[in-house]
Design an enzyme around this catalytic site. Structure first.
Site, short mmCIF file in Angstrom:
data_model
loop_
_atom_site.label_atom_id
_atom_site.label_comp_id
_atom_site.label_asym_id
_atom_site.label_seq_id
_atom_site.Cartn_x
_atom_site.Cartn_y
_atom_site.Cartn_z
N TYR A 273 3.38 -5.33 7.87
CA TYR A 273 3.30 -5.45 6.65
C TYR A 273 2.31 -4.51 5.59
O TYR A 273 2.91 -4.19 4.53
CB TYR A 273 2.67 -7.02 6.42
CG TYR A 273 2.57 -7.56 5.09
CD1 TYR A 273 3.86 -8.39 4.59
CD2 TYR A 273 1.46 -7.54 4.13
CE1 TYR A 273 4.05 -8.81 3.18
CE2 TYR A 273 1.58 -8.11 2.99
CZ TYR A 273 2.85 -8.73 2.35
OH TYR A 273 2.70 -9.42 1.24
N LYS A 277 3.99 -2.27 2.71
CA LYS A 277 3.62 -2.10 1.58
C LYS A 277 2.87 -0.89 0.97
O LYS A 277 2.94 -0.53 -0.24
CB LYS A 277 2.40 -3.53 1.28
CG LYS A 277 3.15 -4.82 1.40
CD LYS A 277 4.42 -4.87 0.48
CE LYS A 277 4.93 -6.24 0.52
NZ LYS A 277 5.79 -6.59 -0.63
#
Length: 350
Positions: A273, A277
């Site tokens: 994640y 990002k």
């Protein structure tokens, strides 16, 4: 059969990915409330149609549904073709669709009274630690996370970019977990960053820092990317290219599969994640330089009660969405592009 959009070519048109729930649904609601024709997209047709019906029942007739799986090239192409045929332009793209990149473990009902009392006394870091303790990182989950959160965003953007209007705006829903460095008190772990408004000089002890209330002091900086070369490369937008981002993500997945991500200096805890990002942030900056007439920005909406946080966030979806919509609706005179916004305010990518 093509969706029956209800709009005119003179109105602003927005596409919101992952729009059937959470932040995405509230972004659709708030944009429609500002007179914008919204194309709410979702992977599941039944859920997407139900979301549009829910908004229509609330008096928002300018929201339309189109099926979209951001990981499916044909699905993306169908959306692009439909937009071109019916509107011939796109004014706003909000890339919101995302997954956690980890495998969640089954737990007891979090809505129970006992659970509610347990979490009510926890701050963001403690809640995130609980989530971490109730999930596990697998290579398959990491691969899905990167392909959804980065390549899904990128492929949708590239497919719709040619339809962008002269005042086109792309807002990528990012996270402070994608920052290259994070902020924290001394002696606290580097699990999850949080916006504290206190700090002291570097010589101040942890005990003294934790005893201070209501004093504004600069944060101490800690790293998500413990590999200095990786951090510097992702932050050097003058030299960074989309091709190099592809290479870096391939390196991350290779290291993850081999169990070497930690040793190679990639972020720890929710690694996929964070990496996806961070790549989203870097890509947005590269794209903003390539298309200076558009406004392309990233937004950290806050720690929001959504499926991603197992509804343990501190903000409501409405509050998180308002931080996104604020950037979408920046006045025409505000030329901010290639910028990271945290909770509605300009912030640093690092």
């Amino acid at each position: 059969m093509a969706p029956a959009f209800s709009s005119h070519r003179t109105t602003r048109v927005a596409v919101v990915t992952g729009g059937n729930k959470g932040i995405g649904l509230e972004v659709c609601r708030q944009l429609a409330g500002n007179g914008i024709t919204v194309i709410l997209t979702a992977r599941d047709e039944a859920r997407g149609a139900a979301a549009v019906e829910k908004l229509a029942d609330a008096g928002l007739s300018g929201v339309n549904f189109h099926q979209l799986d951001v990981t499916d090239a044909q699905s993306i192409a169908r959306l692009a073709n439909s937009l071109k045929a019916r509107f011939g332009k796109l004014d706003i793209l909000v890339n919101n669709a995302a997954i956690s990149g980890v495998q969640s473990l089954p737990v007891q009902d979090l809505g129970s009274t006992v659970s509610g009392e347990m979490f009510s006394g926890m701050d963001r870091r403690q809640r995130a630690e609980w989530i971490w303790a109730n999930c596990r990182e697998t290579f398959d989950a990491a691969k899905s996370g990167v392909h959804t959160n980065y390549y899904g965003m990128k492929n949708v953007t590239e497919a719709l970019l040619l339809q962008a209007s002269s005042d086109g705006r792309i807002v990528n829903v990012s996270s402070d977990n994608g920052l290259l460095r994070v902020t924290s008190f001394p002696q606290t772990d580097n699990l999850i960053p949080y916006q504290y408004t206190v700090s002291l000089s570097p010589s101040t002890s942890s005990q003294e820092a934790n005893s201070v209330k209501g004093i504004e002091i600069p944060f101490l900086r800690m790293q998500h990317f413990r590999n200095e070369e990786l951090e510097q490369e992702l932050n050097d937008v003058d030299k960074l290219t989309e091709e190099r981002l592809d290479e870096l993500l391939a390196m991350f997945l290779k290291d993850s599969e081999a169990g070497e991500a930690k040793a190679r200096g990639w972020p720890m805890y929710f690694s996929a994640y964070k990496v996806a990002k961070a790549a989203m942030n870097a890509y947005s900056r590269v794209l903003a330089r390539k298309h200076p007439k558009l406004r392309i920005n990233c937004v950290h909406p806050g720690y929001v009660k959504t499926d991603l946080t197992r509804h343990l966030g501190l903000l409501t979806p409405e509050e998180g969405a308002s931080n996104v919509v604020k950037v979408v609706l920046l006045p025409e005179g505000d030329g901010a592009t290639g910028v990271f916004f945290a909770l509605g305010q300009e912030a640093l990518f690092e």
